[in-house]
Design a protein around this motif. Structure first.
Motif, mmCIF file in Angstrom:
data_model
loop_
_atom_site.group_PDB
_atom_site.id
_atom_site.type_symbol
_atom_site.label_atom_id
_atom_site.label_comp_id
_atom_site.label_asym_id
_atom_site.label_seq_id
_atom_site.Cartn_x
_atom_site.Cartn_y
_atom_site.Cartn_z
ATOM 1 N N UNK A 30 17.932 -8.531 89.991
ATOM 2 C CA UNK A 30 18.588 -9.737 90.490
ATOM 3 C C UNK A 30 19.972 -9.497 91.075
ATOM 4 N N UNK A 31 20.422 -8.254 91.152
ATOM 5 C CA UNK A 31 21.706 -7.940 91.795
ATOM 6 C C UNK A 31 21.484 -7.684 93.276
ATOM 7 N N UNK A 32 22.514 -7.930 94.072
ATOM 8 C CA UNK A 32 22.420 -7.717 95.515
ATOM 9 C C UNK A 32 22.545 -6.228 95.844
ATOM 10 N N UNK A 33 21.854 -5.816 96.902
ATOM 11 C CA UNK A 33 21.865 -4.417 97.335
ATOM 12 C C UNK A 33 23.261 -3.989 97.773
ATOM 13 N N UNK A 34 23.958 -4.834 98.520
ATOM 14 C CA UNK A 34 25.272 -4.444 99.039
ATOM 15 C C UNK A 34 26.315 -4.326 97.936
ATOM 16 N N UNK A 35 26.106 -4.980 96.805
ATOM 17 C CA UNK A 35 27.049 -4.862 95.693
ATOM 18 C C UNK A 35 27.017 -3.458 95.094
ATOM 19 N N UNK A 36 25.861 -2.816 95.109
ATOM 20 C CA UNK A 36 25.771 -1.443 94.604
ATOM 21 C C UNK A 36 26.579 -0.501 95.496
ATOM 22 N N UNK A 37 26.456 -0.694 96.810
ATOM 23 C CA UNK A 37 27.215 0.150 97.740
ATOM 24 C C UNK A 37 28.698 -0.166 97.668
ATOM 25 N N UNK A 38 29.058 -1.438 97.511
ATOM 26 C CA UNK A 38 30.470 -1.818 97.440
ATOM 27 C C UNK A 38 31.123 -1.283 96.169
ATOM 28 N N UNK A 39 30.350 -1.169 95.104
ATOM 29 C CA UNK A 39 30.875 -0.637 93.842
ATOM 30 C C UNK A 39 30.892 0.888 93.828
ATOM 31 N N UNK A 92 30.947 -11.754 90.764
ATOM 32 C CA UNK A 92 30.557 -12.387 89.501
ATOM 33 C C UNK A 92 31.283 -11.759 88.347
ATOM 34 N N UNK A 93 32.494 -12.174 88.093
ATOM 35 C CA UNK A 93 33.279 -11.590 87.020
ATOM 36 C C UNK A 93 32.914 -12.099 85.649
ATOM 37 N N UNK A 94 32.038 -13.100 85.575
ATOM 38 C CA UNK A 94 31.607 -13.605 84.286
ATOM 39 C C UNK A 94 32.625 -14.496 83.612
ATOM 40 N N UNK A 95 33.588 -15.037 84.353
ATOM 41 C CA UNK A 95 34.549 -15.958 83.766
ATOM 42 C C UNK A 95 35.791 -15.285 83.227
#
Length: 115
Positions: A30-39, A92-95
């Protein structure tokens, strides 16, 4: 009687290891593909394959084999290292530490367009 209790403990441990791998796998789905590359982590398909293999290996093999241990290590690395970095990169920092501002907020407050 003691062996029956030990077998029950190993069965419980096997379920915990499978749950750890399943949690990592479903989270990665459920995570976005671009978030893996951005991280700056490996790609999403890489983690999906690794975590799916960890789940299958923990189901098939005995706890005393080295393959489930490798799967547990991969699951722990995803949950402890990759997941927080991907959550931060996707916004999504989780609050924790988020103020809930709008998209026009700058580092020192809202941007009003020079008005």
């Amino acid at each position: 009687m003691l062996m029956l209790g030990f077998a029950g403990l190993l069965g419980l441990l096997k379920i915990v290891l499978m749950a750890l791998a399943a949690f990592g796998l479903f989270d990665a789905v459920f995570r976005r593909e671009d978030a893996f590359r951005a991280a700056d982590k490996q790609t999403k398909p890489f983690w999906l394959i690794i975590l799916a293999l960890a789940l299958v290996v923990s189901y098939i093999f005995s706890i005393f084999s080295f393959l489930p241990i490798i799967g547990v290590i991969a699951s722990i690395v995803y949950i402890v290292d990759v997941r927080p970095a991907v959550r931060t990169a996707s916004g999504g920092g989780g609050g924790r530490g988020r103020r809930g501002g709008s998209s026009s907020d700058g580092p020192y407050g809202p941007y009003n367009g020079g008005r």
